[in-house]
Design a protein around this motif. Sequence first.
Motif, PDB file in Angstrom:
ATOM      1  N   HIS A  63      -6.204   2.493  -1.912  1.00  0.00           N
ATOM      2  CA  HIS A  63      -6.227   1.441  -0.894  1.00  0.00           C
ATOM      3  C   HIS A  63      -7.321   0.411  -1.185  1.00  0.00           C
ATOM      4  O   HIS A  63      -7.076  -0.793  -1.190  1.00  0.00           O
ATOM      5  N   HIS A  95     -13.997  -1.222   5.968  1.00  0.00           N
ATOM      6  CA  HIS A  95     -13.946  -1.765   4.616  1.00  0.00           C
ATOM      7  C   HIS A  95     -15.331  -2.242   4.161  1.00  0.00           C
ATOM      8  O   HIS A  95     -15.647  -2.199   2.975  1.00  0.00           O
ATOM      9  N   HIS A 133       0.838  -1.208   0.000  1.00  0.00           N
ATOM     10  CA  HIS A 133       0.000   0.000   0.000  1.00  0.00           C
ATOM     11  C   HIS A 133       0.871   1.256   0.000  1.00  0.00           C
ATOM     12  O   HIS A 133       0.623   2.196  -0.758  1.00  0.00           O
ATOM     13  N   ASP A 156      -6.928  -3.549  -2.198  1.00  0.00           N
ATOM     14  CA  ASP A 156      -7.603  -4.597  -1.431  1.00  0.00           C
ATOM     15  C   ASP A 156      -8.510  -5.421  -2.340  1.00  0.00           C
ATOM     16  O   ASP A 156      -8.603  -6.644  -2.198  1.00  0.00           O
ATOM     17  N   ASP A 205      -6.938   0.853   7.606  1.00  0.00           N
ATOM     18  CA  ASP A 205      -6.703  -0.517   8.070  1.00  0.00           C
ATOM     19  C   ASP A 205      -6.709  -0.639   9.591  1.00  0.00           C
ATOM     20  O   ASP A 205      -6.539  -1.742  10.115  1.00  0.00           O
TER      21      ASP A 205
END
Length: 105
Positions: A92, A63, A6, A96, A40
């Motif tokens: 990000h 998320h 990331h 993911d 995160d």
Amino acid sequence: MTIPTHLAVDLAIFLLLMQIHSVDAGYADLALILGSNLIDMDHFYSDPIYHPRRNPFTTHRVHRAWLLVIFFSVISILIRPLMFLGIGLLAHLSLDYLYIRREKL
Ligand SMILES: [Zn+2]
């Protein structure tokens, strides 16, 4: 996706955008794009905190609200002081998403 990945992608995006003179990127923008990975932090609400074969879009609180995060990111991109925060959040979530597609989670 791992944090070093990331950070590396965010740094690459920042360096690319630095080349555009009208963007006029500075250290605050670098802090925002790298700080966007604080999304995160929602791992701390999961048990175990880190699991390599877990879909973040179904298990992590922030998320899971990915649509809201994307909406906030797009709004942030339109507001210059927060532009790099929005770009970082989109990067990000994209990484993911690529991770869960690659790992077939
Ligand atoms: Zn994540």
